[in-house]
Design a protein around this motif. Structure first.
Motif, PDB file in Angstrom:
ATOM      1  N   LEU A   1       0.854  -1.182   0.000  1.00 37.17           N
ATOM      2  CA  LEU A   1       0.000   0.000   0.000  1.00 37.17           C
ATOM      3  C   LEU A   1       0.888   1.228   0.000  1.00 37.17           C
ATOM      4  CD1 LEU A   1      -2.794   1.434   0.370  1.00 37.17           C
ATOM      5  CD2 LEU A   1      -2.418   1.213   2.848  1.00 37.17           C
ATOM      6  N   ARG A   2       0.712   2.088  -0.992  1.00 36.86           N
ATOM      7  CA  ARG A   2       1.442   3.360  -1.018  1.00 36.86           C
ATOM      8  C   ARG A   2       0.455   4.468  -0.665  1.00 36.86           C
ATOM      9  NH1 ARG A   2       5.933   5.432  -5.291  1.00 36.86           N
ATOM     10  NH2 ARG A   2       7.152   4.100  -3.891  1.00 36.86           N
TER      11      ARG A   2
ATOM     12  N   GLN B   1       3.989   9.990  -7.928  1.00 35.80           N
ATOM     13  CA  GLN B   1       4.361   8.874  -7.067  1.00 35.80           C
ATOM     14  C   GLN B   1       3.441   7.658  -7.179  1.00 35.80           C
ATOM     15  OE1 GLN B   1       7.207   9.021  -5.573  1.00 35.80           O
ATOM     16  NE2 GLN B   1       7.590  11.208  -5.952  1.00 35.80           N
ATOM     17  N   ASP B   2       2.381   7.740  -7.959  1.00 32.74           N
ATOM     18  CA  ASP B   2       1.466   6.613  -8.161  1.00 32.74           C
ATOM     19  C   ASP B   2       0.968   6.057  -6.830  1.00 32.74           C
ATOM     20  OD1 ASP B   2      -0.039   4.752  -9.596  1.00 32.74           O
ATOM     21  OD2 ASP B   2       1.576   3.272  -9.605  1.00 32.74           O
ATOM     22  N   VAL B   3       0.357   6.924  -6.020  1.00 36.15           N
ATOM     23  CA  VAL B   3      -0.118   6.491  -4.710  1.00 36.15           C
ATOM     24  C   VAL B   3      -1.451   5.769  -4.840  1.00 36.15           C
ATOM     25  CG1 VAL B   3       1.090   8.373  -3.566  1.00 36.15           C
ATOM     26  CG2 VAL B   3      -1.307   8.683  -4.236  1.00 36.15           C
ATOM     27  N   ASP B   4      -1.704   4.860  -3.904  1.00 39.75           N
ATOM     28  CA  ASP B   4      -2.993   4.183  -3.851  1.00 39.75           C
ATOM     29  C   ASP B   4      -4.074   5.084  -3.278  1.00 39.75           C
ATOM     30  OD1 ASP B   4      -2.344   1.367  -4.722  1.00 39.75           O
ATOM     31  OD2 ASP B   4      -0.917   1.577  -3.071  1.00 39.75           O
ATOM     32  N   ALA B   5      -3.705   5.983  -2.375  1.00 42.41           N
ATOM     33  CA  ALA B   5      -4.675   6.901  -1.787  1.00 42.41           C
ATOM     34  C   ALA B   5      -3.926   8.038  -1.106  1.00 42.41           C
ATOM     35  CB  ALA B   5      -5.582   6.191  -0.780  1.00 42.41           C
ATOM     36  N   VAL B   6      -4.643   9.144  -0.929  1.00 43.54           N
ATOM     37  CA  VAL B   6      -4.145  10.297  -0.183  1.00 43.54           C
ATOM     38  C   VAL B   6      -4.975  10.425   1.087  1.00 43.54           C
ATOM     39  CG1 VAL B   6      -3.787  12.792  -0.193  1.00 43.54           C
ATOM     40  CG2 VAL B   6      -3.505  11.485  -2.318  1.00 43.54           C
ATOM     41  N   LEU B   7      -4.317  10.490   2.229  1.00 42.98           N
ATOM     42  CA  LEU B   7      -4.992  10.786   3.492  1.00 42.98           C
ATOM     43  C   LEU B   7      -4.762  12.254   3.810  1.00 42.98           C
ATOM     44  CD1 LEU B   7      -6.467  10.077   6.136  1.00 42.98           C
ATOM     45  CD2 LEU B   7      -4.244   9.394   7.080  1.00 42.98           C
ATOM     46  N   PHE B   8      -5.842  13.026   3.830  1.00 35.39           N
ATOM     47  CA  PHE B   8      -5.740  14.452   4.154  1.00 35.39           C
ATOM     48  C   PHE B   8      -6.372  14.664   5.518  1.00 35.39           C
ATOM     49  CE2 PHE B   8      -6.521  18.931   4.207  1.00 35.39           C
ATOM     50  CZ  PHE B   8      -5.460  19.472   3.502  1.00 35.39           C
ATOM     51  N   THR B   9      -5.562  15.134   6.490  1.00 35.14           N
ATOM     52  CA  THR B   9      -6.001  15.166   7.881  1.00 35.14           C
ATOM     53  C   THR B   9      -6.424  16.545   8.377  1.00 35.14           C
ATOM     54  OG1 THR B   9      -3.680  15.320   8.565  1.00 35.14           O
ATOM     55  CG2 THR B   9      -4.686  13.134   8.560  1.00 35.14           C
TER      56      THR B   9
ATOM     57  N   SER C   1      -5.864  12.217  -9.778  1.00 36.34           N
ATOM     58  CA  SER C   1      -4.861  11.164  -9.949  1.00 36.34           C
ATOM     59  C   SER C   1      -5.039   9.975  -9.027  1.00 36.34           C
ATOM     60  CB  SER C   1      -3.457  11.744  -9.729  1.00 36.34           C
ATOM     61  OG  SER C   1      -3.170  12.752 -10.675  1.00 36.34           O
ATOM     62  N   ALA C   2      -5.732  10.142  -7.896  1.00 36.78           N
ATOM     63  CA  ALA C   2      -5.858   9.062  -6.911  1.00 36.78           C
ATOM     64  C   ALA C   2      -7.024   9.374  -5.983  1.00 36.78           C
ATOM     65  CB  ALA C   2      -4.563   8.922  -6.093  1.00 36.78           C
ATOM     66  N   PRO C   3      -7.585   8.362  -5.326  1.00 35.43           N
ATOM     67  CA  PRO C   3      -8.666   8.621  -4.367  1.00 35.43           C
ATOM     68  C   PRO C   3      -8.140   9.277  -3.097  1.00 35.43           C
ATOM     69  CG  PRO C   3      -8.088   6.293  -4.366  1.00 35.43           C
ATOM     70  CD  PRO C   3      -7.311   6.915  -5.481  1.00 35.43           C
ATOM     71  N   TRP C   4      -8.952  10.172  -2.545  1.00 32.53           N
ATOM     72  CA  TRP C   4      -8.619  10.887  -1.303  1.00 32.53           C
ATOM     73  C   TRP C   4      -9.493  10.381  -0.164  1.00 32.53           C
ATOM     74  CZ3 TRP C   4      -6.340  16.269  -0.814  1.00 32.53           C
ATOM     75  CH2 TRP C   4      -5.444  16.540  -1.851  1.00 32.53           C
ATOM     76  N   ILE C   5      -8.905  10.350   1.033  1.00 26.61           N
ATOM     77  CA  ILE C   5      -9.607  10.035   2.274  1.00 26.61           C
ATOM     78  C   ILE C   5      -9.432  11.249   3.167  1.00 26.61           C
ATOM     79  CG2 ILE C   5      -9.751   8.455   4.230  1.00 26.61           C
ATOM     80  CD1 ILE C   5      -8.194   6.428   2.338  1.00 26.61           C
TER      81      ILE C   5
ATOM     82  N   LEU D   1       5.272  10.179   2.444  1.00 24.73           N
ATOM     83  CA  LEU D   1       4.963   9.106   1.509  1.00 24.73           C
ATOM     84  C   LEU D   1       5.311   7.782   2.179  1.00 24.73           C
ATOM     85  CD1 LEU D   1       4.047   8.485  -1.431  1.00 24.73           C
ATOM     86  CD2 LEU D   1       6.476   8.533  -2.061  1.00 24.73           C
ATOM     87  N   PHE D   2       4.342   6.875   2.279  1.00 23.84           N
ATOM     88  CA  PHE D   2       4.518   5.608   2.987  1.00 23.84           C
ATOM     89  C   PHE D   2       4.372   4.441   2.019  1.00 23.84           C
ATOM     90  CE2 PHE D   2       2.484   8.605   5.935  1.00 23.84           C
ATOM     91  CZ  PHE D   2       3.430   8.649   6.946  1.00 23.84           C
ATOM     92  N   ASP D   3       5.332   3.536   2.065  1.00 22.17           N
ATOM     93  CA  ASP D   3       5.237   2.249   1.385  1.00 22.17           C
ATOM     94  C   ASP D   3       5.071   1.188   2.458  1.00 22.17           C
ATOM     95  OD1 ASP D   3       5.457   2.752  -1.465  1.00 22.17           O
ATOM     96  OD2 ASP D   3       7.484   3.454  -1.041  1.00 22.17           O
ATOM     97  N   ILE D   4       3.899   0.570   2.480  1.00 23.76           N
ATOM     98  CA  ILE D   4       3.527  -0.353   3.546  1.00 23.76           C
ATOM     99  C   ILE D   4       3.431  -1.769   2.980  1.00 23.76           C
ATOM    100  CG2 ILE D   4       1.790  -0.868   5.304  1.00 23.76           C
ATOM    101  CD1 ILE D   4       0.861   2.068   5.043  1.00 23.76           C
ATOM    102  N   ASP D   5       4.162  -2.703   3.576  1.00 20.28           N
ATOM    103  CA  ASP D   5       4.010  -4.110   3.223  1.00 20.28           C
ATOM    104  C   ASP D   5       4.009  -4.936   4.508  1.00 20.28           C
ATOM    105  OD1 ASP D   5       6.679  -4.409   4.045  1.00 20.28           O
ATOM    106  OD2 ASP D   5       7.466  -4.361   1.993  1.00 20.28           O
ATOM    107  N   ARG D   6       4.053  -6.252   4.386  1.00 17.59           N
ATOM    108  CA  ARG D   6       3.941  -7.118   5.556  1.00 17.59           C
ATOM    109  C   ARG D   6       5.079  -6.916   6.544  1.00 17.59           C
ATOM    110  NH1 ARG D   6       0.838 -11.739   5.245  1.00 17.59           N
ATOM    111  NH2 ARG D   6       2.444 -12.925   6.355  1.00 17.59           N
TER     112      ARG D   6
END
Length: 513
Positions: A151-152, A175-183, A231-235, A470-475
């Protein structure tokens, strides 16, 4: 919006993802649009998507041919056609339909599309009045049982129009992110300043619905922000400046100047304008001065994200250490706190992310003996913060993602900040800001903040440059990069990695790489 700026926005938004005119949408038209012509330039505010699910996503646009004057639409409902495709040329249509843009909601459109394929890119567009919108790209979440993958995620907050350009989004879009978290702090409610980098519209702070609509329209005219939305979905969630600086529940910053009745009307206007301009589901339709924003999203079994609302239910801010320790002080309210704790305890995810508008780790602003807390943040709500830290001690890989401070502040979360030997229970990444505070003078910043470091040993990184995380999250872990821009005083700026950090699976806390 001047004609040249409007043309720049439309061209830039379309070029970002490649506008396509082929397909059924370009050839058809609604009955209302055909019989009752609409003004030209309907899609000046671009398109957006948000809150991705494994099988769906929210699509957004708003018809606004005269965006800085209330929108410029006739006082009637308008049919808006939409399409979602599995390719950018719209040859493989996945879903399509017609939505109604109602004048009561500023002619905004929120389409909750379902039936899409999991963890896939999709392209979408709208049509009204014979015009096509720019094309947006979005991405659905992984299948609920998917346990691997990556998950990016980008973390952004605090974009003050007057204090700088939103050029960090130009880098984020690459950066081809999966989502943007805007806080939070998507807009600022401050009046226009003659000395600002860019001047706010209007003549003062917004109070009415049309004034808040105009402020959002101005912010959405930024081409880099528009490109990133497409470019990507926002949360998203809001903080204080979407309404009134440092407000708490139904209490304004200046209660001597805003009566409870007047502030309730302001809340209702601000929340409605927020809903009208954000890609959120119908659960967020406001009810007067109330709006439901806390919610959870899962990315397979890799990550659960719980998004908080730390403004609407909080007690009024403390003004002393004694008041901050009162057991009844709440940031979340009883219902939201129970929802958060249950979501954490029952989570099947490897990574448990919390989107919090304000900082959870302690900030001791007083060098040497004693404490001086930042009461608007979780420091002002000690009992509830300590309760949550106790819960985090029994949760797998908790990571808090925060905004508000206009600084990068990366910290370990301690079970008890009053005890130096207390164990670490999680990590927190506080976003810098997209533009708020402008280009800070670094020597001045370090002269103020370096003396505080010995009293805050849990801080791992403090930085005053503008940008995003920018976060790259894996197991195995989370690889985090602080992406910073050289300046926000110009429309374009170079971006680079200012720091690298890592959180390791099963090892609470964060490491500077």
């Amino acid at each position: 919006m001047p004609a040249t700026a409007r043309r720049r926005f439309l061209v830039g938004g379309a070029a970002a993802v490649g506008a396509a005119a082929a397909g059924p949408l370009a050839a058809s038209g609604s009955v209302r649009a055909a019989t009752r012509p609409l003004p030209e330039g309907l899609f000046t505010l671009g398109v957006a998507s948000g809150d991705p699910l494994p099988d769906g996503v929210v699509l957004w646009t708003r018809l606004a041919p005269d965006p800085l004057a209330g929108g410029g639409m006739p006082d009637r409902a308008v049919d808006v056609e939409w399409q979602v495709a599995e390719d950018s040329a719209f040859r493989r249509i996945a879903r399509s339909g017609t939505a109604t843009a109602e004048p009561a909601y500023g002619h905004s459109v929120h389409v909750d599309v379902r039936g899409l394929r999991a963890h896939r890119d999709h392209w979408y567009r709208f049509r009204a009045g014979g015009e096509l919108s720019p094309v947006g790209r979005t991405r659905t979440a992984p299948h609920p049982l998917a346990s691997g993958g990556r998950l990016r995620l980008a973390l952004a907050s605090c974009q003050n129009w007057q204090q700088g350009y939103f050029s960090a989004y130009a880098d984020m879009a690459e950066q081809d992110v999966d989502a943007v978290l805007f806080t939070g702090d998507y807009i600022y409610e401050s009046g226009p300043s003659a000395t600002a980098v860019r001047r706010h519209e209007g003549t003062g702070e917004p109070y009415s619905l049309i004034q808040y609509r105009n402020r959002y329209a101005q912010y959405r005219s930024d081409p880099d922000l528009a490109r990133m939305h497409a470019s990507a979905p926002w949360i998203v969630t809001f903080d204080d400046h979407e309404v009134d600086n440092d407000f708490a529940g139904g209490i304004p910053q200046d209660p001597d100047k805003q009566s409870p009745e007047a502030f309730a009307l302001r809340l209702a206007a601000a929340y409605q304008a927020y809903y009208e301009h954000m890609p959120v589901r119908a659960t967020a339709v406001p009810d007067g001065p109330h709006i439901r924003m806390h919610r959870g999203l899962d990315f397979g079994r890799l990550a659960r994200l719980q998004v908080l609302d730390t403004r609407q239910y909080r007690s009024d801010q403390a003004t002393s250490e004694e008041a901050a320790r009162r057991p009844w002080m709440t940031m979340l309210g009883a219902e939201q706190k129970e929802w958060l704790i249950n979501g954490l305890r029952r989570s099947p995810a490897r990574w448990n992310l919390i989107g919090s508008q304000i900082m959870m780790a302690e900030t001791d602003l007083l060098p040497g003996d004693g404490k001086r807390w930042y009461y608007d943040a979780w420091d002002g709500y000690q009992a509830e913060r300590n309760e949550l830290l106790g819960v985090l001690a029994d949760v797998r890989n908790p990571v808090v993602l925060t905004g508000d401070r206009h600084l990068t502040m990366v910290a370990d979360l301690k079970r008890d900040f009053a005890d130096p030997s207390s164990p670490v229970v999680g990590a927190e990444f506080v976003g810098c800001s997209i533009s708020s505070n402008g280009d800070q003078e670094q020597a001045t910043f370090h002269a103020e903040w370096d003396p505080r470091l010995p009293d805050n040993p849990h801080w791992k990184l403090v930085d005053a440059r503008r940008g995003y995380h920018l976060f790259d999250i894996d197991r195995d872990g989370i690889d985090a990069r602080l992406r910073v821009v050289d300046t926000v005083r110009r429309p374009a700026a170079a971006a680079r990695t200012g720091a690298r950090l890592r959180v390791v699976d099963g090892r609470p806390g964060v490491e500077v790489v």
